[in-house]
Design an enzyme around this catalytic site. Structure first.
Site, PDB file in Angstrom:
ATOM      1  N   GLU A 102      67.518  69.254 -23.894  1.00 13.61           N
ATOM      2  CA  GLU A 102      68.902  69.418 -23.435  1.00 13.61           C
ATOM      3  C   GLU A 102      69.655  70.515 -24.173  1.00 13.61           C
ATOM      4  O   GLU A 102      70.355  71.321 -23.575  1.00 13.61           O
ATOM      5  CB  GLU A 102      69.672  68.100 -23.563  1.00 13.61           C
ATOM      6  CG  GLU A 102      69.340  67.076 -22.480  1.00 13.61           C
ATOM      7  CD  GLU A 102      68.051  66.335 -22.742  1.00 13.61           C
ATOM      8  OE1 GLU A 102      67.483  66.498 -23.845  1.00 13.61           O
ATOM      9  OE2 GLU A 102      67.594  65.594 -21.854  1.00 13.61           O
ATOM     10  N   HIS A 127      71.625  54.311 -22.572  1.00  9.89           N
ATOM     11  CA  HIS A 127      71.659  54.933 -21.243  1.00  9.89           C
ATOM     12  C   HIS A 127      72.860  54.493 -20.423  1.00  9.89           C
ATOM     13  O   HIS A 127      72.843  54.592 -19.205  1.00  9.89           O
ATOM     14  CB  HIS A 127      70.384  54.620 -20.468  1.00  9.89           C
ATOM     15  CG  HIS A 127      69.181  55.304 -21.011  1.00  9.89           C
ATOM     16  ND1 HIS A 127      68.583  54.922 -22.173  1.00  9.89           N
ATOM     17  CD2 HIS A 127      68.471  56.369 -20.559  1.00  9.89           C
ATOM     18  CE1 HIS A 127      67.548  55.706 -22.418  1.00  9.89           C
ATOM     19  NE2 HIS A 127      67.465  56.586 -21.458  1.00  9.89           N
TER      20      HIS A 127
END
Lengths: 373, 426
Positions: free
Chosen positions: A103, A172
């Site tokens: 990322e 998450h």
């Protein structure tokens, strides 16, 4: 007390007439659309949020060759949540690019591409993973235009699902709205419906600044009505304008993203149970925030309730209440309240998870308490 | 299951490789020199004309390679270019000295990182690329900003926080932007993937341009540097990653921070080149070669410019607790990039002593005038208009931004969107 009254600039905010709002050209084009589309109900059709996002990207890529999508699994896999489905076939691998699972690296790379004049759409599989890249989003994207004295723009769109997701536990399932919403130089939007999704994402891609589009995984599969206007490839929704999803006169519910749907259900229950009319404001845009819409509504209802799913401390709800107190204190009949996520890392077990996020029932009950019904 | 087999599987290749490595490495190993006066030319080859090319021969120890054929050890240059290189290095140093003085006079605020000693890198690179090529670096950026086209007055003006500074007083020492120059990034290592993105954009638009992304030996341990390497190689991006190895990441010696200090090999699957970063001609030869490599579609390179910083990490660091004064003195007196080129110019009779003094004087007086002009610049007006300008692209701002208290909220005027031409395109 006198001092705090003097410091209340509600009048100034209300004075700034709505005509001052649609300002820039890309907003100006779209401004009439917002008021017009409601009259076009006849040509409307149903569309999922997922398809609306897909359509927004496809249209903008068709229009401008500088737009490309880069992210994890966006191409061959068709997107982890299928939002980019079919784009690879349509636009080829030059413009729909599978990135490695890095990322920080690919966010930095897309920022660099934006600095060099392209208009990247950087997809994060979810914003939970964007924490690895948040330095690039904030320090490299959001601040560069200011730091360069206005000579180096960065037209980039960061998008992906944010916030509550089912059964995926703490790492998450976090809402980052407050994080990005606090950064000058960023614009931040959180679509609820399919029209929101299409209009806001298209506006984000066209906007010359870095924009963070906070989607929600649980909304992707939901069908919403798309007006004929919204089906047009010129449909964009201006930033900084909230939408009154449900007009009402008794209480103002200010909310965003998935919580809009919960508030709409809660509002119906409040009506059938207690006969009260809740006004539900879908913020759509977090930064800039439509304070004017909140003040106007509170002026009418006298009661304000913020509903969001982030952690409570220093969150969106806190900001909404602070703004309401600063700009609309005189119109409030009771202290404003907030329903937020609980101050716990998201638990896995279902019953516990349910206790960690706003529910329709909780919204109804807490609103009823404020309404004293 | 797996765990039972894993140790053996791992151990085997290590044991097999060990003797091979031991046998080979001492033989191939040769250290790159940091001698700034190691390039040779025959006096008889130096033409009388200023712009007639002639060849110089780089030292055999100018480069070390990794999975790469070395660049040619000869370089075509002209008297004019050599003089310009000398002028540039003197000017950069003079500007850094001025910054040093202004900082000590408390006229420069905050951070200030000087590149004194490292001039050959910025100057050598610029002489190998064109203004259409792209460069991004870290916070030690004054020399690069100048070489990319920033004027001394705009750079010093920025350091002084003046309205006419290169970033209008909004960026300061670490954030300067110019044509094909993307800063000036204050976050260690962050500029490396951003640089890969700049290069990606050139590839996307089929532009024959090379991008250089510079970072320090300290930054080369950052994870995102390796992420950038991976994507650059994977997608064959035309970029030269460049580690400016000045031996210390802040105050930590390279070997105390890096498990492998061969920075040119740390691209693993990317060919690398270690360069005498004290010799401006070696730097130019290397970058010229690398640019050609990238434009031929051969993908990225990892360069290591071996250099030395005379000063501390920043102005608040005397730079003497983690290294000896003798070390600094030795580098200054024997490896200085300016003194090295000066000696060559005299040896090759490119210039006379008097001409050289003339260039020195010209560079110094130019910088001094510019610095004086910068000092005379006005600071930005302390008004909301200036404070709030350029947070967003003009005309695309929110209706208002919040001040410290609501009464200070700043309402933007209604105006059309004015997207600045990014320096990449200007």
């Amino acid at each position: 007390m006198v001092g705090s009254r003097l410091a209340r600039p509600a009048a100034q905010l209300l004075r700034s007439s709505p005509s001052a709002l649609p300002r820039s050209s890309f907003q100006r084009v779209s401004a009439p659309a917002v008021s017009r589309w409601r009259t076009y109900a006849s040509g409307s059709k149903e569309m999922t949020v997922r398809d609306a996002l897909n359509e927004a990207m496809a249209e903008e890529m068709e229009k401008n060759s500088k737009v490309f999508v880069l992210g994890e699994e966006v191409a061959q896999y068709n997107g982890a949540y299928k939002v980019t489905k079919g784009l690879l076939d349509r636009f080829g691998e030059k413009r729909v690019i599978d990135s490695p699972i890095t990322e920080s690296g690919f966010a930095g790379l897309t920022v660099g591409a934006a600095l060099a004049g392209l208009h990247p759409i950087c997809e994060f599989m979810t914003f939970n993973f964007a924490m690895q890249a948040i330095d690039q989003i904030i320090n490299s994207a959001a601040k560069t235009h200011y730091m360069s004295g206005g000579i180096q723009p960065c037209n980039i769109t960061f998008r992906g699902p944010n916030g509550f997701a089912s059964g995926v536990a703490a790492q998450h399932s976090q809402d980052y709205t407050a994080w990005y919403g606090s950064i000058p130089g960023l614009k931040v939007v959180a679509p609820y419906s399919s029209e929101d999704a299409k209009g806001l994402l298209k506006a984000a891609i066209r906007d010359p600044n870095p924009v963070v589009v906070l989607e929600n995984e649980l909304l992707y599969g939901l069908q919403f009505e798309m007006s004929e206007e919204a089906q047009s490839d010129e449909f964009v929704i201006p930033f900084g304008k909230a939408k009154i999803e449900r007009p009402g006169k008794d209480i103002t519910m200010v909310t965003l993203s998935r919580c809009v749907g919960q508030c709409l259900v809660a509002a119906e229950q409040l009506k059938s149970k207690y006969g009260v009319e809740a006004e539900v404001i879908n913020l759509r845009s977090i930064k800039p925030m439509d304070v004017e819409a909140i003040v106007k509504s509170v002026k009418k209802t006298g009661l304000m309730m913020a509903v969001e799913s982030g952690f409570p401390s220093f969150g969106v709800g806190a900001e909404l209440i602070a703004l309401t107190c600063e700009y609309a204190f005189d119109y409030l009949d009771a202290p404003p309240i907030r329903v937020t996520g609980a101050e716990v890392p998201t638990p896995y077990a279902q019953k516990l998870e349910e206790m960690a996020f706003p529910s329709e029932q909780l919204i109804v009950d807490y609103a009823a308490k404020l309404l004293k019904v | 299951m797996l765990s039972r087999f894993a140790p053996r599987a791992c151990a085997a290749p290590i044991r097999r490789n060990a003797p091979i490595r031991a046998a080979f490495s001492p033989i191939v190993r040769r250290n790159v020199t940091t001698d700034a006066a190691s390039t040779h030319a025959e006096k008889s080859d130096v033409p009388a004309e200023d712009d007639k090319p002639f060849q110089v021969r780089l030292s055999d120890e100018a480069f070390e390679t990794y999975e790469l054929d070395p660049p040619p050890y000869t370089l075509d240059t002209t008297k004019k270019e050599l003089k310009q290189m000398y002028y540039d290095m003197v000017a950069v140093r003079r500007m850094e000295m001025a910054a040093d003085r202004l900082y000590k006079e408390k006229k420069i605020r905050g951070f200030c990182h000087l590149s004194t000693g490292q001039e050959a890198v910025a100057v050598g690179i610029e002489h190998a690329i064109t203004k259409g090529d792209h460069l991004i670096t870290a916070y030690r950026c004054h020399g690069f900003a100048m070489m990319r086209g920033g004027t001394v007055r705009s750079i010093i003006g920025e350091l002084l926080g003046r309205r006419e500074g290169i970033a209008y007083g909004k960026g300061g020492s670490m954030h300067m932007f110019s044509t094909g120059f993307y800063g000036g990034n204050g976050i260690v290592g962050a500029q490396v993937p951003v640089g890969a993105g700049v290069a990606f954009a050139n590839m996307y638009e089929n532009k024959d341009k090379v991008t250089l992304a510079l970072y320090g030996d300290g930054a080369s341990n950052q994870g995102q540097v390796f992420e950038a390497f991976n994507m650059a190689k994977l997608w064959n991006i035309p970029i030269i990653f460049g580690c400016e190895n000045n031996k210390y990441g802040m105050g930590t010696a390279a070997n105390r921070a890096a498990a492998n200090t061969d920075y040119y090999k740390r691209g693993q699957y990317i060919p690398g080149l270690k360069i005498n970063g004290m010799d401006v001609l070696s730097v130019k030869a290397a970058v010229q070669y690398g640019k050609q490599w990238c434009l031929e579609g051969k993908g990225p390179l990892v360069y290591e410019y071996v250099t030395y910083r005379y000063g501390g990490h920043s102005m608040s660091d005397p730079g003497t607790t983690y290294r000896t004064r003798e070390e600094i003195q030795r580098m200054r007196s024997t490896n200085d990039p300016i003194a090295g080129l000066k000696q060559k110019l005299l040896d090759w009779e490119v210039v006379t002593e008097d001409e050289l003094k003339g260039i020195d004087k010209e560079a110094r007086s130019h910088v001094d005038e510019e610095v004086a002009a910068a000092e005379a610049m006005a600071p930005p007006d302390a008004t909301p208009e200036v404070l709030y300008e350029d947070i967003y692209v003009r005309g695309s701002e929110p209706q208002f931004l919040r001040g410290r208290i609501p009464e200070e909220n700043f309402y933007y005027p209604d105006r059309p969107v004015e997207i600045p031409k990014s320096p990449a395109q200007s």
